[in-house]
Design a protein around this motif. Structure first.
Motif, PDB file in Angstrom:
ATOM      1  N   ARG A 428       8.891  -5.869   2.976  1.00 16.95           N
ATOM      2  CA  ARG A 428       7.603  -6.511   2.861  1.00 16.95           C
ATOM      3  C   ARG A 428       7.258  -6.539   1.265  1.00 16.95           C
ATOM      4  O   ARG A 428       6.555  -7.568   0.797  1.00 16.95           O
ATOM      5  CB  ARG A 428       6.440  -5.837   3.590  1.00 16.95           C
ATOM      6  CG  ARG A 428       5.118  -6.626   3.778  1.00 16.95           C
ATOM      7  CD  ARG A 428       4.076  -6.152   4.677  1.00 16.95           C
ATOM      8  NE  ARG A 428       3.066  -6.919   4.536  1.00 16.95           N
ATOM      9  CZ  ARG A 428       1.999  -6.558   3.529  1.00 16.95           C
ATOM     10  NH1 ARG A 428       2.022  -5.610   2.908  1.00 16.95           N
ATOM     11  NH2 ARG A 428       0.900  -7.419   3.671  1.00 16.95           N
ATOM     12  N   GLN A 438       3.968 -15.841   4.327  1.00 19.68           N
ATOM     13  CA  GLN A 438       4.531 -16.044   5.690  1.00 19.68           C
ATOM     14  C   GLN A 438       5.255 -14.798   6.066  1.00 19.68           C
ATOM     15  O   GLN A 438       4.953 -13.899   6.956  1.00 19.68           O
ATOM     16  CB  GLN A 438       5.165 -17.279   6.006  1.00 19.68           C
ATOM     17  CG  GLN A 438       5.405 -17.492   7.557  1.00 19.68           C
ATOM     18  CD  GLN A 438       5.921 -18.597   7.729  1.00 19.68           C
ATOM     19  OE1 GLN A 438       6.169 -19.450   6.999  1.00 19.68           O
ATOM     20  NE2 GLN A 438       6.646 -18.734   8.862  1.00 19.68           N
ATOM     21  N   ASP A 441       3.154 -11.390   6.022  1.00 19.15           N
ATOM     22  CA  ASP A 441       2.479 -11.321   7.274  1.00 19.15           C
ATOM     23  C   ASP A 441       3.234 -11.077   8.417  1.00 19.15           C
ATOM     24  O   ASP A 441       2.778 -10.130   9.356  1.00 19.15           O
ATOM     25  CB  ASP A 441       1.484 -12.506   7.495  1.00 19.15           C
ATOM     26  CG  ASP A 441       0.503 -12.620   6.642  1.00 19.15           C
ATOM     27  OD1 ASP A 441       0.596 -11.686   5.478  1.00 19.15           O
ATOM     28  OD2 ASP A 441      -0.152 -13.944   6.100  1.00 19.15           O
ATOM     29  N   GLU A 442       4.268 -11.616   8.539  1.00 22.95           N
ATOM     30  CA  GLU A 442       5.016 -11.307   9.792  1.00 22.95           C
ATOM     31  C   GLU A 442       5.462  -9.886   9.824  1.00 22.95           C
ATOM     32  O   GLU A 442       5.728  -9.112  10.703  1.00 22.95           O
ATOM     33  CB  GLU A 442       6.704 -11.974   9.914  1.00 22.95           C
ATOM     34  CG  GLU A 442       6.135 -13.647  10.351  1.00 22.95           C
ATOM     35  CD  GLU A 442       7.259 -14.605  10.118  1.00 22.95           C
ATOM     36  OE1 GLU A 442       7.369 -15.752  10.208  1.00 22.95           O
ATOM     37  OE2 GLU A 442       8.555 -13.877   9.642  1.00 22.95           O
ATOM     38  N   ARG A 444       4.109  -7.435   8.513  1.00 20.01           N
ATOM     39  CA  ARG A 444       2.902  -6.506   8.678  1.00 20.01           C
ATOM     40  C   ARG A 444       2.426  -6.481  10.218  1.00 20.01           C
ATOM     41  O   ARG A 444       2.281  -5.478  10.675  1.00 20.01           O
ATOM     42  CB  ARG A 444       1.716  -7.177   8.012  1.00 20.01           C
ATOM     43  CG  ARG A 444       0.175  -6.410   8.258  1.00 20.01           C
ATOM     44  CD  ARG A 444      -0.807  -6.855   7.104  1.00 20.01           C
ATOM     45  NE  ARG A 444      -0.982  -8.080   7.404  1.00 20.01           N
ATOM     46  CZ  ARG A 444      -1.848  -8.867   6.343  1.00 20.01           C
ATOM     47  NH1 ARG A 444      -2.231  -8.252   5.406  1.00 20.01           N
ATOM     48  NH2 ARG A 444      -2.430 -10.066   6.728  1.00 20.01           N
ATOM     49  N   ASP A 445       2.708  -7.703  10.827  1.00 17.10           N
ATOM     50  CA  ASP A 445       2.499  -7.541  12.251  1.00 17.10           C
ATOM     51  C   ASP A 445       3.523  -6.922  13.029  1.00 17.10           C
ATOM     52  O   ASP A 445       3.345  -6.162  13.790  1.00 17.10           O
ATOM     53  CB  ASP A 445       2.616  -9.011  12.781  1.00 17.10           C
ATOM     54  CG  ASP A 445       1.480  -9.933  12.229  1.00 17.10           C
ATOM     55  OD1 ASP A 445       0.793  -9.519  12.083  1.00 17.10           O
ATOM     56  OD2 ASP A 445       1.787 -11.289  12.316  1.00 17.10           O
ATOM     57  N   ALA A 446       4.877  -6.875  12.388  1.00 19.13           N
ATOM     58  CA  ALA A 446       5.734  -6.058  13.035  1.00 19.13           C
ATOM     59  C   ALA A 446       5.721  -4.501  12.937  1.00 19.13           C
ATOM     60  O   ALA A 446       5.640  -3.653  13.743  1.00 19.13           O
ATOM     61  CB  ALA A 446       7.243  -6.329  12.259  1.00 19.13           C
ATOM     62  N   GLN A 448       2.832  -3.367  12.344  1.00 22.53           N
ATOM     63  CA  GLN A 448       1.405  -2.801  13.432  1.00 22.53           C
ATOM     64  C   GLN A 448       1.720  -2.833  14.796  1.00 22.53           C
ATOM     65  O   GLN A 448       1.289  -1.948  15.474  1.00 22.53           O
ATOM     66  CB  GLN A 448       0.403  -3.903  13.065  1.00 22.53           C
ATOM     67  CG  GLN A 448      -0.299  -3.841  11.818  1.00 22.53           C
ATOM     68  CD  GLN A 448      -1.773  -4.875  11.714  1.00 22.53           C
ATOM     69  OE1 GLN A 448      -1.426  -6.214  12.109  1.00 22.53           O
ATOM     70  NE2 GLN A 448      -2.570  -4.407  10.877  1.00 22.53           N
ATOM     71  N   ALA A 449       2.898  -3.661  15.112  1.00 22.23           N
ATOM     72  CA  ALA A 449       3.111  -3.505  16.686  1.00 22.23           C
ATOM     73  C   ALA A 449       3.872  -2.097  16.767  1.00 22.23           C
ATOM     74  O   ALA A 449       4.000  -1.693  17.959  1.00 22.23           O
ATOM     75  CB  ALA A 449       4.352  -4.806  16.833  1.00 22.23           C
ATOM     76  N   ASP A 453      -0.290   0.846  10.407  1.00 25.77           N
ATOM     77  CA  ASP A 453      -1.110  -0.079   9.555  1.00 25.77           C
ATOM     78  C   ASP A 453      -0.618  -0.376   8.355  1.00 25.77           C
ATOM     79  O   ASP A 453      -0.337   0.663   7.610  1.00 25.77           O
ATOM     80  CB  ASP A 453      -2.670   0.530   9.441  1.00 25.77           C
ATOM     81  CG  ASP A 453      -3.335   0.249  10.877  1.00 25.77           C
ATOM     82  OD1 ASP A 453      -3.138  -0.603  11.482  1.00 25.77           O
ATOM     83  OD2 ASP A 453      -4.427   1.227  11.107  1.00 25.77           O
TER      84      ASP A 453
END
Length: 469
Positions: A428, A438, A441-442, A444-446, A448-449, A453
RNA sequence: GGCGGGGUAGCCAAGUGGUAAGGUCGGGGUCUGCAAAACCUCUAUUCGCGGGUUCGAUUCCCGCCUCCGCCUCCA
């Protein structure tokens, strides 16, 4: 201001002074669990209250010697072992182990000793006490071979609960076959063996049998702590008859006041109702952990309400606990960053003279006022951090917190990112350098999942373990 | 019936005879690529109801309503 507690016996707030002539040693006894199943969150509300009490006493310089018993023989444990078709000790062992684990999960300090009712030396102590009580005509063996305490010979009986024995109303919980007793209120010291007990029995001067529940605590408390205790705690439901019986037995033997301060915590409700299996709102600690909460979040949720007020456990309350802890975590992270990684000499920091947190606890453990003060100080120090504070000041705040945390025990353990997390974080950073939003953010989502954080600060990306994850 | 503990903002909750801490949620702002966090800011003319005492009561007194617990082995 002096330390003071609400004493159930006097029904008033009293200044606390231990029996110890030096005023430092405190003898504390707390009723522990019956190990026939895993303890539920209502049990832990009581144990967390007792932990808060012990930790605050220690913060104030007292040396606490604490005993918590484990009841490992009673109707329920015997029933369980028979149903499982295994010996009693084998049946209770895993529940004892689970209990110790749960204490660790909740950061509840272990007692100095966890005596179990079935230990031979305690059984002998119970038998010795019962013999003494019989010798003083405070107890008698009835036709059913069981031994009962004769409450009419102990005038103080009922004082703790403030009950007038003549006005007691039966709730139908008395077993109808207990008509061998002289008085319906007489309670069992020794229960004669019957078929339901199977292989569970000890020899005694009154024949085979097993101890009554109340005598366990009297025997273990006086064996380990002496005839007089400073503090005895439990849930309000233990006031009568359990603690009343303990007073009668202990004082009947010693002739001395048994306990100086009786502290009892109110019940836990779940979603506004009494916890019960039939309502489907009965939770063990492990049930709550299974919903994704962590021990410290449960600890916070059960700690934050004054011990004498009913505590309503809700999932909304758990979320609130999670958010409040996340705020503390972030505050500490910022302070540590400001204090610097290098170990600043502690004496460089000008200590923050602020005892309001502990002073609130001095007042019958007013935890809500204490936490209110903590959050006011967090806001204040966050303002300082926003303005840019020097390392010494940040260190001073950390020292202030560490003292408070000796009582709260709410700090998260450090957790290092796994190799996978580190790799995602690294990717990242590169994506951001390339301004590939893009992909950034992907990633970051990964992260967080996976429970982490991600934040972007002026000093770069920050990856932290998410509260509760 | 006896003995206790509660009723303060959407939720949790402290508190005092002199005009309502704190947490959480929600709205607005600063910051940010967007977020997040942090900070700032707004959200109870009001403390279950009715009387009384008082210059003044959420706080003291009386009565009532309501929730929860204990009344013989539940923390």
């Amino acid at each position: 201001m002096a330390l003071r507690f609400f004493n159930t016996y006097s029904r008033s707030i009293e200044e606390f002074h231990p029996l110890d002539p030096d005023g430092r040693a405190v003898k504390m006894y707390t009723c522990g669990p019956t190990v026939y199943s895993e303890a539920h969150i209502g049990n832990f509300r009581a144990y967390i209250f007792e932990d808060l009490l012990q930790r605050h006493l220690e913060l104030r310089g007292f040396t606490v010697q604490r005993v918590m018993n484990l009841t490992d023989v009673d109707d329920k444990t015997i029933r369980g072992s028979r149903a499982a078709n295994i010996p009693l000790a084998e049946f209770t062992a895993p529940f004892k182990e689970a209990f110790y684990q749960d204490l660790d999960t909740l950061q509840i300090k272990h007692a100095d000793s966890f005596p179990a009712a079935t230990e031979e030396r305690f059984v002998q102590a119970m038998i010795a006490m019962i013999e003494k009580l019989i010798g003083r005509e405070l107890a008698y063996q009835a036709d059913d071979k069981s031994v009962y305490f004769r409450i009419n010979r102990f005038p103080k009986y009922g004082h703790l609960a403030h009950f007038d024995l003549a006005e007691l109303r039966s709730t139908g919980r008395v077993k109808s076959d207990e008509y061998d007793k002289e008085h319906v209120g007489d309670f069992a010291l020794w229960k004669a063996w019957d078929e339901e007990d199977g292989a569970v029995w000890w020899e005694s001067p009154w024949g085979r049998g097993r101890p009554g529940w109340h005598i366990e605590c009297s025997a273990m408390a006086t064996t380990l702590l002496g005839e007089q205790l400073d503090i005895h705690c439990g849930g309000v439901d233990n006031i009568f008859p359990h603690h009343e019986a303990e007073i009668a037995q202990s004082e009947g033997c010693s002739g001395k006041p048994f306990v100086r301060y009786w502290l009892h915590c109110a019940h836990l409700l779940v979603e506004g109702q009494k916890m019960s299996k039939s309502l489907g709102n009965f939770y063990t600690l492990r049930d709550v952990l299974a919903k994704g909460y962590r021990g410290r979040e449960v600890r916070y949720a059960l700690l934050r309400v004054h011990y004498r007020a009913p505590l309503n456990f809700t999932w909304e309350g758990m979320e609130e606990a999670r958010q409040a802890l996340a705020r503390i975590d972030e505050w500490l992270r910022r302070l540590r960053e400001a204090a610097g990684a290098e170990n600043l000499p502690a004496n460089r920091a000008v200590a923050i003279e602020d005892d309001k947190f502990a002073a609130a606890l001095d007042d019958d453990l007013n935890i809500s006022a204490a936490l209110g003060h903590l959050f006011e100080q967090i806001r204040e120090s966050n303002r300082e951090l926003d303005g840019g504070i020097d390392a010494a000041r940040a260190l001073a705040w950390l020292q202030w917190w560490e003292r408070i945390n000796r009582v709260l025990a709410l700090e998260a353990g450090a957790e290092k990112p796994s190799a996978e997390i580190a790799r995602l974080a690294e990717e990242r950073v590169h994506a951001r350098l390339a301004k590939d939003w893009q992909k950034s953010d992907e990633l970051r989502d990964a992260l967080q999942a996976r429970g982490w954080d991600v934040r972007d600060t002026k000093d770069g990306q920050l990856v932290t373990r998410r509260a509760g994850a």
